[in-house]
Each structure stands twice: as structure tokens, then as C-alpha cells.
Design a protein around this motif. Structure first.
Motif, short mmCIF file in Angstrom:
data_model
loop_
_atom_site.label_atom_id
_atom_site.label_comp_id
_atom_site.label_asym_id
_atom_site.label_seq_id
_atom_site.Cartn_x
_atom_site.Cartn_y
_atom_site.Cartn_z
N VAL A 409 0.64 -1.07 0.25
CA VAL A 409 0.33 -0.12 -0.17
C VAL A 409 0.64 1.15 0.11
CG1 VAL A 409 -1.81 1.66 0.96
CG2 VAL A 409 -2.28 -1.32 0.88
N ASP A 410 2.25 1.23 0.99
CA ASP A 410 3.21 2.21 1.00
C ASP A 410 4.11 2.49 0.10
OD1 ASP A 410 1.34 3.18 2.66
OD2 ASP A 410 3.40 1.91 4.52
N HIS A 411 3.80 1.64 -1.27
CA HIS A 411 4.59 1.75 -2.08
C HIS A 411 6.25 1.32 -2.07
CE1 HIS A 411 1.45 3.10 -4.77
NE2 HIS A 411 1.24 3.57 -3.87
N TRP A 412 6.30 0.04 -0.82
CA TRP A 412 7.98 -0.57 -0.99
C TRP A 412 8.58 0.66 -0.18
CZ3 TRP A 412 7.37 -5.54 0.02
CH2 TRP A 412 5.89 -5.88 -0.65
N PRO A 413 8.46 1.26 0.11
CA PRO A 413 9.17 2.52 0.80
C PRO A 413 10.45 2.04 1.53
CG PRO A 413 7.05 2.71 2.61
CD PRO A 413 7.62 1.18 1.64
N GLU A 414 11.94 2.88 1.39
CA GLU A 414 13.34 2.38 2.17
C GLU A 414 12.58 2.25 3.66
OE1 GLU A 414 17.58 4.58 1.87
OE2 GLU A 414 15.60 5.38 1.12
N TYR A 415 12.27 3.73 4.58
CA TYR A 415 12.22 3.34 5.87
C TYR A 415 10.83 4.07 5.85
CZ TYR A 415 13.92 8.59 5.67
OH TYR A 415 13.93 9.32 5.02
N TYR A 416 10.50 4.24 7.89
CA TYR A 416 9.33 4.35 8.41
C TYR A 416 9.97 5.43 9.44
CZ TYR A 416 5.66 1.75 5.85
OH TYR A 416 5.79 1.00 4.39
N ASP A 417 8.97 6.53 9.28
CA ASP A 417 9.56 7.49 10.66
C ASP A 417 8.61 7.51 11.29
OD1 ASP A 417 11.86 8.69 9.04
OD2 ASP A 417 10.54 10.25 8.61
N GLY A 418 9.06 7.86 12.61
CA GLY A 418 7.83 7.79 14.11
C GLY A 418 8.30 7.36 14.91
N THR A 419 8.12 7.16 15.68
CA THR A 419 7.93 6.71 17.30
C THR A 419 7.64 4.68 17.21
OG1 THR A 419 6.14 7.40 18.67
CG2 THR A 419 7.94 8.30 19.10
N ARG A 420 6.32 4.14 16.64
CA ARG A 420 6.44 3.44 16.59
C ARG A 420 6.57 2.75 14.53
NH1 ARG A 420 1.05 2.55 19.53
NH2 ARG A 420 1.33 -0.28 18.66
N GLY A 421 6.97 3.95 13.73
CA GLY A 421 7.00 3.79 13.02
C GLY A 421 5.32 3.28 11.53
N LEU A 422 4.91 4.78 11.91
CA LEU A 422 3.25 5.45 11.28
C LEU A 422 3.79 6.09 9.97
CD1 LEU A 422 1.50 5.51 14.91
CD2 LEU A 422 0.95 3.64 13.22
N LEU A 423 4.63 6.84 10.22
CA LEU A 423 5.10 7.92 9.69
C LEU A 423 5.92 7.39 7.92
CD1 LEU A 423 5.19 10.64 11.00
CD2 LEU A 423 2.81 10.00 10.53
N ILE A 424 5.69 7.26 6.55
CA ILE A 424 6.47 7.02 5.49
C ILE A 424 7.54 7.62 6.05
CG2 ILE A 424 7.10 6.67 3.20
CD1 ILE A 424 3.56 6.05 2.95
N GLY A 425 8.74 7.29 5.45
CA GLY A 425 9.60 8.32 6.29
C GLY A 425 9.66 9.59 4.54
N TRP A 434 15.42 -3.67 -1.73
CA TRP A 434 16.23 -4.66 -0.36
C TRP A 434 14.82 -4.42 0.99
CZ3 TRP A 434 20.25 -2.54 3.52
CH2 TRP A 434 20.51 -0.86 4.23
N THR A 435 13.88 -3.50 0.70
CA THR A 435 12.55 -3.23 1.50
C THR A 435 11.92 -5.08 0.53
OG1 THR A 435 12.41 -1.23 1.61
CG2 THR A 435 10.50 -2.58 1.91
N VAL A 436 12.19 -4.68 -0.53
CA VAL A 436 10.53 -5.91 -0.80
C VAL A 436 11.78 -7.03 -0.86
CG1 VAL A 436 10.62 -7.18 -3.41
CG2 VAL A 436 10.46 -4.40 -2.66
N THR A 437 12.86 -7.59 -1.50
CA THR A 437 14.01 -8.96 -0.55
C THR A 437 13.71 -9.55 0.55
OG1 THR A 437 15.72 -7.43 -0.50
CG2 THR A 437 15.56 -8.23 -2.75
N GLY A 438 14.05 -7.92 2.11
CA GLY A 438 13.67 -8.72 2.67
C GLY A 438 12.20 -9.34 3.29
N PHE A 439 11.37 -8.27 2.93
CA PHE A 439 9.99 -9.33 3.43
C PHE A 439 9.95 -10.50 2.80
CE2 PHE A 439 6.10 -9.84 0.90
CZ PHE A 439 4.99 -10.06 1.87
N LEU A 440 10.49 -11.01 1.06
CA LEU A 440 9.87 -12.15 0.77
C LEU A 440 10.89 -12.98 1.08
CD1 LEU A 440 10.35 -10.78 -3.34
CD2 LEU A 440 8.13 -11.98 -2.12
#
Length: 471
Positions: A409-425, A434-440
């Protein structure tokens, strides 16, 4: 309902594989790696490079799927980029170093590989982790293909020994750990990790374990002896000096300073007032613990660094008891370390005056962003590998469910922001490889824990190191 969920998961994996296929780099008609991202919209100088650290998860995934050619070609071509002669001057890469990244360049109808040893990197930092990841990938290739003859080729044996010579060289210090500058690993910007960061030590230990097997005791005898001597010293040093739990915290709290001689308890002259005891005493669970981020002269960095702790479990740098305690901590402090996107690269973030001093006011590493407490989906695979290694697969399953609900949904972003990772970086690139390969890779490890053998090691037997030659 279950059937519908399975279809969604299958579609998600299909989409991820399509992105991965688009990321493959071809050189002279052969696949040799994967680009960092398929999103060039930000115009990043390095978006078309293949980074050695980034390719590690790609390599493991390709090996699991039997796509051996791309990993073999990657290893062969990057080995050719390794300097085989001593430095001509202080600005040329050292003998044995593996580049941080490479790209395919075409000129006058001819193709060649252009390597970056840090000359174009942020702050011109030398990539210490590249040669360590390279040895680990080579070990995984041999383990997967059963083709030990590949690693026994003279050029590969020489390549391994040059890396080992670089790591085991005589130095102006007497610790078994590797001394590196800030930014020498996945955290490649100034973050106050200069010295002996855990991530480098865990990768160093894994690379030593891999090299010990790949040299098959037939390589340079001095190198083999050096590895055998270093492994138990490095392991014991990390397990003792880096370990933090309530028992150890109480010991540090009562440390005396300015001690001299071999009988000194506070060997690194850590000043207790520099440790945030109030926060740690509340945060640490009764049966939890972790390996500190850094230990050196008057320095104990009590931040939790995810990749270093996960690799310590996977490589058996951490003891079995410590590994279970690390997983206890992750389970107890799930909201802090995993939150809404597995998982935080480090915790807690440095803020206020600490942020300014540690990062040099880096606008990308603002608190709870990027390397400073950001959430990185690529760490999902290492979390699941550690969970499998410790028999805690339910932790991995829970983390995977969180990731697969958001990444596409977030288009496989590099990283996320916020204390709980709620915001797309804020500056995150989309369709990060490596977001894609980390998941697979995480999916494959969950389906078949036996794949963990490609990168995992048992406990090192210092009494009988020759057993470590067996693949």
C-alpha cells in the motif's frame, strides 16, 4: 476468509517479485546484482548502483529459489574489483577491500563496472562492512549449491585471505574487536557509533566463521591460526563487555572509576553517571537483555541496535541464554522496537543536544527518522531469522503480518518515521529493492526454517576449531 487472505498474500508476493526482477542489473548480458531502488524520481546519485550490503538479502533469496547464476556472477565480478596491491597513497582503497557499490557504465559501445569505495559516499566513509558481507554471501552460495570447488578457485582463496589479512592486521590496539570510523556500516552517516559498533563486530564474527569454513584448512596456515585465535576472544569479549541486563546493570551502577592493573573490574573506565539508569531499569524486563551498541574507552553506548543484535543471534556470537533474553526484550518492548513496521534500526533516538552532537545536526537523521530511530522493513528478515533460530517463530509471524499489511500500500518505502513507524519516511525512496527482498526472504524463512542454514552458525568450539572446517 482464509482463501481470500491467501490470494492477497500470493498477489503481494507476485508484485514483490515483479519489482525485484526490474531491479536486476545486467553486465555483458549476464545478471550481476540489483539496483538500490527502482524509484529514480528523487534523482539520487546512487540509485542505479548495486550496494554489497543491500544485495545480501537479494542473494539469500535468489539462492533459496535456485537462481544461482546472479549470485555467482555477483561474486565473480565484485572479486575482480577488489584491490590486489598495496595502497599507492592515502586516497586509494586498501588491499583486500570490497567496494561499497558498483554500477554498469557504457562508453563507446563498451561496458565496464565502476566501483565506489566510498569516494562518492556521504562524508567519504570507507565501507568496512562490504568485505564482511561478501564473505558471508560467498559462504551462503557454497552452502546452497554444494559447489565447494567454486570457493577453492585460487582467485577466491586469495580474495578471502586478503580480506582476512585486512581484518586481522597488526593494529595500534589490543582488543579483539574491529576499530572503525562512524558510518562504516548500514548506519552510514554520523551517528556516534565510531569505535567498536556492534553491527561491525557481529558481521566480523560471522565473516570469520564463514572464512574458516571456506579456507578448508588448506589456505594460508597463518591466516587459519589467526582466525582460530581471534574467534573465541571476540566471542567472549562481546558476550561479557557488551551484555546488558538487570544483573549487569547493577554491576555497572556500582563501578568504581580510575582503576589500574589486571584486577580492574571497570576495565573500560566507564563512568556510571554516563548511563541512563532510570530509563534502563524501567525498560529492561526481568528476563530480558541485549548487546550494547558500542564499548570503548569510557564509552558504553546503551542504545539497542537491531541488526547487530539479530546477527549476533544468527551467527551464535551471543550465547543461547543471551539470544533468548534478546528475544524476550523484543517481545516485552514490542511497541518500542517493532511498533507498526518491523523494525527500529536503533532505540531510543538521540534528541535535543545529543542529536546535534551525535549527528552534526544532520537533517536526515532527525529524531525518530532514518538512522536515528527510524523503522527499516529490510530488518524484517533478520528478525524472523533470529526468531526461528531461538524457536520463537510466533514472533516472526506477528512481525510479518504487520509488514505485509502496509508495504505494498505504501509502495515499498525505504524506511518509516515516528516513534512507532506510522509515517512513511520523509525522504524515503519508494520501491526500495532491499525492502522488497527483506519481505520475500522473510516469507521464505517462515515457510522453511531450514533455509536459515545458509547464514546461520552453531556455537564455535574453541577446544576443537578444526571442526569448523566442515560445511
Amino acid at each position: 476468509m482464509e482463501r481470500e487472505e491467501l490470494i492477497i498474500v500470493d498477489d503481494l508476493e507476485k508484485q514483490a517479485w515483479e519489482i525485484l526482477k526490474k531491479s536486476i542489473i545486467y553486465y555483458q548480458g549476464r545478471p550481476v546484482g540489483t539496483v538500490a531502488t527502482c524509484d529514480a524520481s528523487l534523482g539520487d546519485l546512487h540509485h542505479d548502483h548495486c550496494f554489497i550490503r543491500d544485495f545480501a538479502s537479494s542473494a539469500l533469496l535468489f539462492l533459496i529459489k535456485g537462481k544461482y547464476d546472479i549470485v555467482r556472477n555477483f561474486l565473480e565480478e565484485t572479486l575482480k574489483l577488489q584491490p590486489k596491491k598495496s595502497q599507492l597513497d592515502a586516497y586509494t582503497p586498501g588491499q583486500g577491500l570490497i567496494p561499497a557499490s558498483f554500477k554498469v557504465v557504457s562508453e563507446n559501445g563498451q561496458e565496464y563496472l565502476e566501483a565506489d569505495f566510498g569516494e562518492h559516499a556521504i562524508a567519504r566513509v570507507t565501507p568496512v562492512d562490504s568485505c564482511l558481507w561478501w564473505v558471508i554471501i560467498l559462504y551462503a552460495y557454497v552452502k546452497s549449491t554444494k559447489d565447494i570447488s567454486f570457493a577453492l578457485q585460487p582467485e577466491f582463496q586469495q580474495g578471502i585471505m586478503l580480506i582476512m589479512e585486512l581484518c586481522l592486521a597488526t593494529r595500534f590496539e589490543m582488543y579483539p574487536t574491529l576499530l572503525v570510523p562512524d558510518g562504516a556500516c548500514m548506519i552510514y552517516r554520523r551517528m556516534g557509533i565510531y569505535g567498536y559498533p556492534l553491527e561491525i563486530q557481529a558481521l566480523f564474527y560471522a565473516a570469520l566463521r564463514a572464512a574458516r569454513k571456506l579456507l578448508i584448512c588448506a589456505g594460508d596456515e597463518e591466516i587459519v591460526i589467526g582466525i582460530d585465535n581471534r574467534l573465541p576472544l571476540l566471542r567472549d569479549h562481546i558476550r561479557h563487555h557488551y551484555w546488558i541486563d538487570m544483573k549487569r546493570l547493577n554491576q555497572i551502577y556500582r563501578f568504581k572509576g580510575e582503576e589500574y592493573g589486571e584486577s580492574a573490574v571497570n576495565q573500560f573506565n566507564i563512568y556510571p553517571d554516563s548511563i541512563p539508569y532510570a530509563n534502563l531499569a524501567i525498560w529492561l524486563p526481568k528476563h530480558g537483555g541485549y548487546l550494547a551498541g558500542n564499548v570503548g574507552p569510557s564509552q558504553l553506548d546503551t542504545r539497542f541496535f537491531a541488526l547487530g543484535n539479530m546477527m549476533a543471534i544468527i551467527s551464535s556470537l551471543a550465547s543461547e541464554q543471551q539470544s533468548q533474553a534478546i528475544m524476550n526484550l523484543i517481545e516485552e518492548q514490542w511497541d518500542d522496537l517493532v511498533g507498526e513496521m518491523p523494525m527500529k534500526i536503533c532505540f531510543p533516538a538521540v534528541e535535543k543536544e545529543e542529536y546535534r552532537i551525535f549527528t552534526g545536526c544532520d537533517p536526515r537523521n532527525i529524531p525518530w527518522s532514518y538512522h536515528n530511530g527510524g523503522s527499516w522493513p529490510v530488518l524484517l528478515w533478520s528478525l524472523i531469522a533470529a526468531a526461528q533460530k531461538t524457536g520463537r517463530s510466533y514472533i516472526g509471524k506477528q512481525a510479518l503480518e504487520i509488514a505485509q499489511a502496509r508495504l505494498s500500500v505504501d509502495h515499498w518505502p525505504e524506511y518509516y518515521d515516528g516513534t512507532r513507524g506510522l509515517l512513511i519516511g520523509k525522504k524515503a525512496r519508494r520501491y526500495q529493492t532491499w525492502t522488497v527482498t527483506g519481505f520475500l526472504l522473510a516469507k521464505e524463512l517462515m515457510r522453511n526454517p531450514e533455509h536459515l542454514a545458509l547464514i546461520s552458525f552453531g556455537q564455535f568450539d574453541s577446544e576443537n576449531p578444526s571442526q569448523s572446517c566442515e560445511l
